[in-house]
Motif scaffolding. Sequence first.
Motif, PDB file in Angstrom:
ATOM      1  N   LEU A   1      -8.968   4.681  24.065  1.00 19.08           N
ATOM      2  CA  LEU A   1      -9.578   3.272  23.611  1.00 19.08           C
ATOM      3  C   LEU A   1      -9.496   3.134  22.126  1.00 19.08           C
ATOM      4  CD1 LEU A   1     -10.798   0.446  24.141  1.00 19.08           C
ATOM      5  CD2 LEU A   1     -13.001   1.648  24.413  1.00 19.08           C
ATOM      6  N   ALA A   2     -10.057   4.267  21.415  1.00 14.94           N
ATOM      7  CA  ALA A   2     -10.093   4.265  19.974  1.00 14.94           C
ATOM      8  C   ALA A   2      -8.842   4.351  19.428  1.00 14.94           C
ATOM      9  CB  ALA A   2     -10.816   5.756  19.443  1.00 14.94           C
ATOM     10  N   SER A   3      -7.869   5.206  19.979  1.00 14.57           N
ATOM     11  CA  SER A   3      -6.663   5.083  19.385  1.00 14.57           C
ATOM     12  C   SER A   3      -5.921   3.595  19.597  1.00 14.57           C
ATOM     13  CB  SER A   3      -5.754   5.923  20.376  1.00 14.57           C
ATOM     14  OG  SER A   3      -6.008   7.274  20.119  1.00 14.57           O
ATOM     15  N   ALA A   4      -5.843   3.091  20.738  1.00 17.13           N
ATOM     16  CA  ALA A   4      -5.432   1.677  21.009  1.00 17.13           C
ATOM     17  C   ALA A   4      -6.391   0.694  19.926  1.00 17.13           C
ATOM     18  CB  ALA A   4      -5.894   1.102  22.480  1.00 17.13           C
ATOM     19  N   ASN A   5      -7.253   0.745  19.708  1.00 18.19           N
ATOM     20  CA  ASN A   5      -8.138  -0.242  18.583  1.00 18.19           C
ATOM     21  C   ASN A   5      -7.427   0.334  17.323  1.00 18.19           C
ATOM     22  OD1 ASN A   5     -10.443  -1.665  19.070  1.00 18.19           O
ATOM     23  ND2 ASN A   5     -11.105   0.081  20.258  1.00 18.19           N
ATOM     24  N   LYS A   6      -7.057   1.349  16.922  1.00 17.75           N
ATOM     25  CA  LYS A   6      -6.417   1.527  15.653  1.00 17.75           C
ATOM     26  C   LYS A   6      -4.853   0.934  15.402  1.00 17.75           C
ATOM     27  CE  LYS A   6      -7.119   3.655  11.758  1.00 17.75           C
ATOM     28  NZ  LYS A   6      -8.320   3.160  10.900  1.00 17.75           N
ATOM     29  N   ILE A   7      -4.174   0.984  16.629  1.00 23.11           N
ATOM     30  CA  ILE A   7      -3.094   0.407  16.825  1.00 23.11           C
ATOM     31  C   ILE A   7      -3.109  -0.923  16.522  1.00 23.11           C
ATOM     32  CG2 ILE A   7      -0.934  -0.046  18.248  1.00 23.11           C
ATOM     33  CD1 ILE A   7      -1.549   2.918  19.318  1.00 23.11           C
ATOM     34  N   MET A   8      -3.948  -1.528  17.042  1.00 24.56           N
ATOM     35  CA  MET A   8      -4.175  -3.103  17.099  1.00 24.56           C
ATOM     36  C   MET A   8      -4.541  -3.551  15.650  1.00 24.56           C
ATOM     37  SD  MET A   8      -3.499  -5.842  18.766  1.00 24.56           S
ATOM     38  CE  MET A   8      -3.532  -5.230  20.305  1.00 24.56           C
ATOM     39  N   GLN A   9      -5.422  -2.569  15.194  1.00 25.02           N
ATOM     40  CA  GLN A   9      -5.879  -2.825  13.889  1.00 25.02           C
ATOM     41  C   GLN A   9      -4.915  -3.054  12.842  1.00 25.02           C
ATOM     42  OE1 GLN A   9      -7.415   0.556  11.871  1.00 25.02           O
ATOM     43  NE2 GLN A   9      -8.922  -1.016  10.640  1.00 25.02           N
ATOM     44  N   GLN A  10      -4.097  -1.994  12.850  1.00 25.18           N
ATOM     45  CA  GLN A  10      -2.939  -2.073  11.966  1.00 25.18           C
ATOM     46  C   GLN A  10      -1.818  -3.211  12.271  1.00 25.18           C
ATOM     47  OE1 GLN A  10      -1.492   1.774  12.743  1.00 25.18           O
ATOM     48  NE2 GLN A  10      -3.000   3.076  11.770  1.00 25.18           N
ATOM     49  N   ARG A  11      -1.661  -3.765  13.435  1.00 26.56           N
ATOM     50  CA  ARG A  11      -0.763  -4.509  13.882  1.00 26.56           C
ATOM     51  C   ARG A  11      -1.273  -5.964  13.107  1.00 26.56           C
ATOM     52  NH1 ARG A  11       0.423  -5.609  20.104  1.00 26.56           N
ATOM     53  NH2 ARG A  11       1.161  -3.544  19.982  1.00 26.56           N
ATOM     54  N   ILE A  12      -2.662  -6.083  13.364  1.00 24.70           N
ATOM     55  CA  ILE A  12      -3.191  -7.606  12.975  1.00 24.70           C
ATOM     56  C   ILE A  12      -3.218  -7.594  11.512  1.00 24.70           C
ATOM     57  CG2 ILE A  12      -5.273  -8.795  13.091  1.00 24.70           C
ATOM     58  CD1 ILE A  12      -5.645  -8.104  15.943  1.00 24.70           C
ATOM     59  N   ASN A  13      -3.791  -6.474  11.005  1.00 21.66           N
ATOM     60  CA  ASN A  13      -4.007  -6.540   9.407  1.00 21.66           C
ATOM     61  C   ASN A  13      -2.472  -6.763   8.685  1.00 21.66           C
ATOM     62  OD1 ASN A  13      -6.527  -5.927   9.876  1.00 21.66           O
ATOM     63  ND2 ASN A  13      -6.677  -4.057   8.772  1.00 21.66           N
ATOM     64  N   TRP A  49     -11.401  -4.838   9.759  1.00 23.25           N
ATOM     65  CA  TRP A  49     -11.068  -4.883  11.193  1.00 23.25           C
ATOM     66  C   TRP A  49     -11.151  -6.429  11.333  1.00 23.25           C
ATOM     67  CZ3 TRP A  49     -10.052  -0.693  14.400  1.00 23.25           C
ATOM     68  CH2 TRP A  49     -10.625   0.366  13.922  1.00 23.25           C
ATOM     69  N   ILE A  50     -10.090  -6.732  12.078  1.00 22.73           N
ATOM     70  CA  ILE A  50      -9.909  -8.418  12.227  1.00 22.73           C
ATOM     71  C   ILE A  50      -9.551  -8.559  13.703  1.00 22.73           C
ATOM     72  CG2 ILE A  50      -8.753 -10.375  11.686  1.00 22.73           C
ATOM     73  CD1 ILE A  50      -8.246  -8.932   8.901  1.00 22.73           C
ATOM     74  N   GLY A  51     -10.446  -9.683  14.298  1.00 20.29           N
ATOM     75  CA  GLY A  51      -9.977 -10.145  15.709  1.00 20.29           C
ATOM     76  C   GLY A  51      -8.860 -10.713  15.828  1.00 20.29           C
ATOM     77  N   PRO A  52      -8.302 -10.973  16.961  1.00 20.90           N
ATOM     78  CA  PRO A  52      -7.034 -11.508  17.230  1.00 20.90           C
ATOM     79  C   PRO A  52      -7.283 -13.097  17.145  1.00 20.90           C
ATOM     80  CG  PRO A  52      -8.138 -11.107  19.538  1.00 20.90           C
ATOM     81  CD  PRO A  52      -8.829 -10.433  18.333  1.00 20.90           C
ATOM     82  N   HIS A  82     -14.231  -2.859  28.995  1.00 24.25           N
ATOM     83  CA  HIS A  82     -14.483  -2.279  27.517  1.00 24.25           C
ATOM     84  C   HIS A  82     -13.622  -2.850  26.443  1.00 24.25           C
ATOM     85  CE1 HIS A  82     -16.791   1.273  28.594  1.00 24.25           C
ATOM     86  NE2 HIS A  82     -16.378   1.241  29.912  1.00 24.25           N
ATOM     87  N   LYS A  83     -14.086  -3.019  25.344  1.00 19.46           N
ATOM     88  CA  LYS A  83     -13.545  -3.795  24.410  1.00 19.46           C
ATOM     89  C   LYS A  83     -12.503  -3.246  23.616  1.00 19.46           C
ATOM     90  CE  LYS A  83     -17.200  -7.482  24.079  1.00 19.46           C
ATOM     91  NZ  LYS A  83     -18.249  -8.268  22.782  1.00 19.46           N
ATOM     92  N   LEU A  84     -11.366  -4.035  23.174  1.00 18.21           N
ATOM     93  CA  LEU A  84     -10.569  -3.548  22.238  1.00 18.21           C
ATOM     94  C   LEU A  84     -10.792  -4.622  20.913  1.00 18.21           C
ATOM     95  CD1 LEU A  84      -7.990  -1.704  21.359  1.00 18.21           C
ATOM     96  CD2 LEU A  84      -6.769  -3.712  22.109  1.00 18.21           C
ATOM     97  N   LEU A  85     -11.277  -4.102  20.010  1.00 20.01           N
ATOM     98  CA  LEU A  85     -11.705  -4.832  18.893  1.00 20.01           C
ATOM     99  C   LEU A  85     -12.885  -5.905  19.597  1.00 20.01           C
ATOM    100  CD1 LEU A  85      -8.280  -6.182  17.123  1.00 20.01           C
ATOM    101  CD2 LEU A  85      -9.889  -4.201  16.405  1.00 20.01           C
ATOM    102  N   ASP A  86     -12.765  -7.133  19.582  1.00 22.05           N
ATOM    103  CA  ASP A  86     -13.971  -7.968  19.934  1.00 22.05           C
ATOM    104  C   ASP A  86     -13.574  -8.649  21.494  1.00 22.05           C
ATOM    105  OD1 ASP A  86     -11.979  -9.713  18.922  1.00 22.05           O
ATOM    106  OD2 ASP A  86     -13.435 -11.076  18.293  1.00 22.05           O
ATOM    107  N   ARG A  87     -12.374  -8.170  22.078  1.00 16.91           N
ATOM    108  CA  ARG A  87     -11.957  -8.602  23.401  1.00 16.91           C
ATOM    109  C   ARG A  87     -11.850  -7.506  24.435  1.00 16.91           C
ATOM    110  NH1 ARG A  87      -6.543 -11.912  23.194  1.00 16.91           N
ATOM    111  NH2 ARG A  87      -7.836 -13.148  21.983  1.00 16.91           N
ATOM    112  N   PRO A  88     -12.471  -7.912  25.792  1.00 17.79           N
ATOM    113  CA  PRO A  88     -12.328  -6.796  26.707  1.00 17.79           C
ATOM    114  C   PRO A  88     -10.811  -6.711  26.939  1.00 17.79           C
ATOM    115  CG  PRO A  88     -13.913  -8.587  27.204  1.00 17.79           C
ATOM    116  CD  PRO A  88     -13.451  -8.918  26.097  1.00 17.79           C
ATOM    117  N   LEU A  89     -10.476  -5.452  27.431  1.00 16.74           N
ATOM    118  CA  LEU A  89      -9.190  -4.952  27.799  1.00 16.74           C
ATOM    119  C   LEU A  89      -8.420  -6.000  28.695  1.00 16.74           C
ATOM    120  CD1 LEU A  89      -9.573  -1.031  28.552  1.00 16.74           C
ATOM    121  CD2 LEU A  89      -8.852  -2.141  26.091  1.00 16.74           C
ATOM    122  N   VAL A  90      -9.133  -6.511  29.647  1.00 16.91           N
ATOM    123  CA  VAL A  90      -8.422  -7.435  30.613  1.00 16.91           C
ATOM    124  C   VAL A  90      -8.098  -8.715  30.052  1.00 16.91           C
ATOM    125  CG1 VAL A  90     -10.293  -8.357  31.636  1.00 16.91           C
ATOM    126  CG2 VAL A  90      -8.317  -8.224  32.857  1.00 16.91           C
ATOM    127  N   GLY A  91      -8.863  -9.228  28.904  1.00 16.92           N
ATOM    128  CA  GLY A  91      -8.736 -10.281  28.098  1.00 16.92           C
ATOM    129  C   GLY A  91      -7.418 -10.340  27.525  1.00 16.92           C
TER     130      GLY A  91
END
Length: 469
Positions: free
Chosen positions: A240-252, A269-272, A25-34
């Motif tokens: 997963l939605a909560s993790a997406n929000k954390i990563m969104q804020q971190r990257i932005n 929303w910006i990918g890594p 399952h994807k966090l932003l545009d990358r699977p979790l394991v990635g």
Amino acid sequence: MPLTAIVLAAGEGTRMKSRHPKVMHKLLDRPLVGWTVDCARRAGCDRIIVVVGHGAQEVRDYMGTFDDVEFVEQPQQLGTGHAVRCVFDALYSGSNPLNIQGNFIVLYGDSPLVRPQTISWLATTSAARKDSCTVLTMTPPDPTGYGRIYSEDGQVKAIIEHKDCTAAQQEALRECNSGIYCFEGTALAEGITQLSNNNAQGEYYLTDMIAWLNSRGSAVSAVHCEEYTELLGVNSRVQLASANKIMQQRINQQHMEQGVTMLDPATVWIGPDVIIGQDTEILPHTLIFGHTTVGTDCVLGPNTRLINAKVGNNCLVDETIIVDSTIDNHVTCGPRAYLRGGTHLKDGAKAGTHVELKNSVVGKGSKVPHLSYLGDTTMGSGVNIGGGSITCNYDGVHKNKTTIGNNAFIGSDTMMVAPVHIGEGAVTGASSCIYEDVPAGALGIERSPQVIKEGYAAARQQRLEKGNK
């Protein structure tokens, strides 16, 4: 000292309610394991081993693009200790544990938020202390469900599972186990074979390594991660939605600190893997994923999506989708334009309102202002495409090319039936179907004669009135 990462990615993740393995399952545009594998790589791990099980082929297919990843199968999911045991059985079978050099970091394919510098710090600290095991810990606001760290004089004596804690221990022990460890290789190789599954679940738990190491008098310590959100796992779509929000804020935040403006960061929303130049402004409801690069002084959005796009400097991208395509400098797109399939807009070009371009080159200063579709087209510089024009590029079997020379003028509502060539400086008449080449400087026009019938409207009205009686 060699550093090996073991990434546990074999679990089914039943709480995801999915046909796919949880780690895909994807966090932003990358699977979790990635995310986990990338973290291990950037933390300086010399070897990365991914343990697969449920949905193994899907994970292998994705990770197969990474040439630095090895796979070990866990045929039955019998706990974290069993997963690590599978690694040693598969890759170190017959090896003397005393000959296994370096340290091993145990990571999880469903924990995408941990930072590489945190893992590097864990490994460096563990090596400096000469620990047999160093536990990465955290203090979440609500420790419910986490194993608690019990220490004496800096030695981690036990990890007490939440359900086994007394009320006093739940109150006193707030430091929690993240599940991420750094093991000295010899200690791990020997101890992993000593674990027992004598518990209610009949599984082998990696946490039991702590008790085993203590029984031998080995050094076990903890390093505490101040930002507990780094160590949160994903076990449901809500998490997963909560993790997406954390990563969104971190990257932005990283992009804004480097000179990018966001009117409303919560809607961007910006990918890594995205690179954005200084003084670019990103408006609300914009999504930028894949290996996208954006130059300086651009305005992106609102309602814009870029995936694997290359955007030059001083571009305006308004309500536009760009996929696998390139726009150079001073290019204007939108609103509501769609560029895909290797399209390339050169300096000063324009793709306007309701324009779709596929696998096409738009030359310097050329314009496709509105309501047009161009597929498999190459045009020169200074071309103007009138509104409502299309290329008829597909004959049911093949995609055919259209070429348009410099400074050509394509009249509104022109259909260009490919393969066709329109020469430099040529003109096509409005509402023409161009199915033969138009020479340079020529006019190509095709239309039926206009017919005028005097008095038609009144006669029609009389017929209608008679018919209604």
